[in-house]
Design an enzyme around this catalytic site. Structure first.
Site, short mmCIF file in Angstrom:
data_model
loop_
_atom_site.label_atom_id
_atom_site.label_comp_id
_atom_site.label_asym_id
_atom_site.label_seq_id
_atom_site.Cartn_x
_atom_site.Cartn_y
_atom_site.Cartn_z
N HIS A 151 -63.38 -83.02 -61.91
CA HIS A 151 -63.91 -84.15 -62.59
C HIS A 151 -63.40 -84.38 -63.86
O HIS A 151 -62.70 -83.42 -64.63
CB HIS A 151 -65.46 -83.73 -62.83
CG HIS A 151 -66.37 -84.96 -63.23
ND1 HIS A 151 -66.43 -85.25 -64.54
CD2 HIS A 151 -67.24 -85.68 -62.48
CE1 HIS A 151 -67.26 -86.17 -64.58
NE2 HIS A 151 -67.64 -86.45 -63.54
N GLU A 171 -63.27 -91.86 -59.56
CA GLU A 171 -64.12 -92.13 -60.89
C GLU A 171 -63.17 -92.43 -62.02
O GLU A 171 -62.54 -91.83 -62.64
CB GLU A 171 -64.91 -90.95 -61.22
CG GLU A 171 -65.98 -90.40 -60.35
CD GLU A 171 -67.00 -89.46 -60.87
OE1 GLU A 171 -68.08 -89.75 -61.04
OE2 GLU A 171 -66.47 -88.38 -61.50
#
EC number: 5.3.1.1
Length: 256
Positions: A95, A167
């Protein structure tokens, strides 16, 4: 057809009582859904509470990070074996907050992906460019670099069975979501890299999520794109009504 997958990334939110209350509110809304896979990724301290609450449901349990080491003197770390023992099936890796705030390199992320697979976990491998990289026209190159490093050493079958989450860093937690058409273009490029490196079958099978300010009101537009297979949801996943609406939008899109 790829089954959509929607994952809730609670980040550093929710105590055990708050997690149980979320499930009490969310699960009745989820009960009638079909055609979508749902995963909840709470903080480590709430894994046991969520695992207990999900018993007998179709909703999967995931973690937000793990060590690439199997065991040892690594204070504060959690291994893949520990996650499996806690009931996890999925784990979010790479992430942008882990990369940016905690200095995780592409190589470290790749090592974690391989460790997760060794323990039978399904990685959700996150990739994405910053605003500066996007403005410089480097988005596809950045995504390619992060993707190939994260998948280094894997077989086509392993790649086909994991999950990739695109993302864009500039859209995470900012309220500024990526235009669905632009997200489709980025994700199609990611799928093309998978095809080039691991073959067309792996590329056709691997599920690729979009993440970044996903909300109930924009989920259908993302799911209308041919290469987007669900979402990795941050802030909107903290509210059971909002998260249920996002899951329902994914299910309805594939039912058409």
């Amino acid at each position: 057809m790829r089954t959509p997958i929607v994952a809730a990334n609670w980040k550093m939110h929710k105590t055990q009582p708050e997690a149980r209350q979320f499930l009490a509110d969310f699960l009745p809304r989820e009960a009638g859904m079909s055609g979508v896979e749902i995963v909840i990724c709470p903080p480590f301290t709430a894994l046991a509470a969520v695992a207990g609450g999900l018993t007998g449901t179709r909703v999967g349990l995931g973690a937000q990070n793990m060590s690439d080491k199997p065991s040892g003197a690594f204070t504060g770390e959690v291994s893949g074996a520990m996650l499996v023992d806690a009931g996890c099936r999925y784990v979010i890796l790479g992430h942008s907050e882990r990369r940016r705030l905690f200095g995780e390199s592409d190589e470290v992320v790749g090592a974690k992906v391989r460790a997760a697979l060794q323990h039978g976990l399904i990685p959700i491998l996150c990739i994405g460019e910053t605003l500066e990289e996007q403005q410089a026209g480097e988005a596809d190159a950045v995504n390619r670099r992060q993707l190939l490093a994260g998948l280094e050493g894997l077989t086509p079958e392993q790649v086909a069975n994991l999950v990739i989450a695109y993302e864009p860093v500039w859209a995470i937690g900012t309220g500024r979501n990526c235009d669905p058409g632009d997200a489709q273009a980025r994700i199609a490029a990611v799928r093309a890299v998978v095809a080039e490196a691991f073959g067309p079958e792996a590329a056709a099978r691997v599920r690729i999520q979009y993440g970044g300010s996903v909300k109930p009101e924009n989920m259908a537009a993302y799911m209308a794109q041919p290469d987007i297979d669900g979402a990795l949801v941050g802030g909107a996943s903290l509210d059971p009504t909002s998260f249920a609406a996002i899951c329902a939008a994914a299910a309805e899109a594939r039912a058409r």
